[in-house]
Write an enzyme that holds these catalytic residues in place. Sequence first.
Site, short mmCIF file in Angstrom:
data_model
loop_
_atom_site.label_atom_id
_atom_site.label_comp_id
_atom_site.label_asym_id
_atom_site.label_seq_id
_atom_site.Cartn_x
_atom_site.Cartn_y
_atom_site.Cartn_z
N CYS A 245 0.80 -1.24 0.10
CA CYS A 245 0.30 -0.26 -0.16
C CYS A 245 0.99 1.10 0.03
O CYS A 245 0.79 2.16 -0.36
CB CYS A 245 -1.03 0.14 1.59
N HIS B 288 -2.96 6.83 4.45
CA HIS B 288 -1.78 6.22 4.35
C HIS B 288 -1.33 7.78 3.59
O HIS B 288 -1.52 8.43 3.10
CB HIS B 288 -0.83 5.49 4.27
#
Lengths: 325, 325
Positions: free
Chosen positions: B125, B227
């Site tokens: 990710c 994130h």
Amino acid sequence: MRIAVIGATGLVGRKMLELLCKKGFDLFGKIECFASEKSDGKKIKIGGKTFKIKALVEQNLGENYDFALFSAGSEIAKKWAQIFVDKGAYVIDNSSAFRRTGNALVVPEINFKSINSKIIANPNCSTIGASLPIFALSKLGKIKRIIISTYQSVSGAGNKGVNDLKNKINIKFNYQINNNLIPQIDVFLDNGYTFEEDKMNYELNKILNNEIKISTTCVRVPILNCHSESINIEFETKPDIKRVLKALKNQQGITVLDDISKNVYPMPIVANGKSGVFVGRIRQDISNENAINIFVCFDNLLKGASLNAIQIMEKLIENSKNNKK
Amino acid sequence: MRIAVIGATGLVGRKMLELLCKKGFDLFGKIECFASEKSDGKKIKIGGKTFKIKALVEQNLGENYDFALFSAGSEIAKKWAQIFVDKGAYVIDNSSAFRRTGNALVVPEINFKSINSKIIANPNCSTIGASLPIFALSKLGKIKRIIISTYQSVSGAGNKGVNDLKNKINIKFNYQINNNLIPQIDVFLDNGYTFEEDKMNYELNKILNNEIKISTTCVRVPILNCHSESINIEFETKPDIKRVLKALKNQQGITVLDDISKNVYPMPIVANGKSGVFVGRIRQDISNENAINIFVCFDNLLKGASLNAIQIMEKLIENSKNNKK
């Protein structure tokens, strides 16, 4: 010994009172608390002791003071610092009012000797945390460039910052901070950096009496207390990692927490309520053999603010005792 | 069209199902959900639709599949990927099982053409989020060095990570994550970096088919989803900041959010639930005229995982249609 705490109702002011009591200054001296008029008459309990807040107005001031610890913002500092100096006090100010003036900007482990007048500036919280490891490492060789990304807690923004996170509201910050992060602290400058980021660059170099090139990105994170910083330090030549570790371990004010075999590194839950600047994740930078990475965490209300101010005060007291001998 | 989702009860698996329904794959094809035996018979509701989970055992598999979307960890992927390939499927795997093998590691906006077999690896990710801006900027000139500090949400650690933060418990992570941050993601390697940090270095260069020197510090923060990354990119020569902005704006998959006069920049509350990688705080690095800083935020469950996998699938479908023409 007569000590005035200005801004006593704030997060940093309260920590100052706590530290003064812890260190016994309430027993051997008099501590007076000042705040804005709306706090006049309020009481603050520290341990078993109650402090009564007075409004910061001329008639509430005593005739002489030894120390005035300010944590009430720039405007108050600019207006009242000289008044306390005229009453005999050393002023140690936590605002940005005297950081870029001719006054000394002091981290006592680094540049206590730079004090040149009775008004002394306490650096910005994120600056203090970075200053100790950078100072320790600057002894190993010339530092070429530093890149910092911060993880700053809401207590750095005072009571209102804490309230925003605790109550999941959005009054102090531009955006909600609960379950979010905000890559902006303080206002933006023309070069695209924020004033907080500019402080790190300016203040670190003033404290270290150096001209290191520093680029910082300051980010507010949803943590109540303790600032963290991911710091990349590039030297002119390749540093020896063992000497890096030794320099950090030997630096007064730093606690090295670095044992990756046991998942030991600095974190807010470790630094909270502690005096030191914790340093870990110390490693050679794989992208540049002249650089290293470290991760730093510290209690921004203590070493990042109140404790640093009181350490300056204690060192001034110690010095004056030595001078009398 | 017959699609298998393996690991359907996980956070990413569920997002895959949501996206497949949103894109109509449930209407024009059959979606089959697999998970561990303990989830056998469970039902997952997506919108008005109910999906029944089957245990991933030989007798539950159909005779042929077009696509198998894996998000069930490395061990499951290694064991079952070839079985689905043998049944005719393209396997797109979200684990690290095939990222460092001969298989293609794909961000479809960047290197779709690298696909060389029916097993395709979906990158980590944090890698995907960084890959798009770095790819866009690599067109402007040779990149010398990149320094990244991440701010990674708990959803990157799956359901258990989310539970740790939501319930203020400490089961998934090494330490409490509520009101804390943890400067460790995945295990430590001998060089002092974590495996997560190593992934960023290895995977970014594999995706970009490049040899950029990259140093990363990965940090878990108490945010449920999305994130963020503070990225410093150093070119061989001085980049033109207008061309930097243009390259980022023109890059498919990126949304530039950068208006400091209005306090506009990427944040989790903005990126959450959105497809794009948001980029802001774009500025010349004051510590090195050849470098720039950017701040990136993206939904790690969407573009950082499920969406990237499904975009690969969609592009494979489009390609096969074009080939038939």
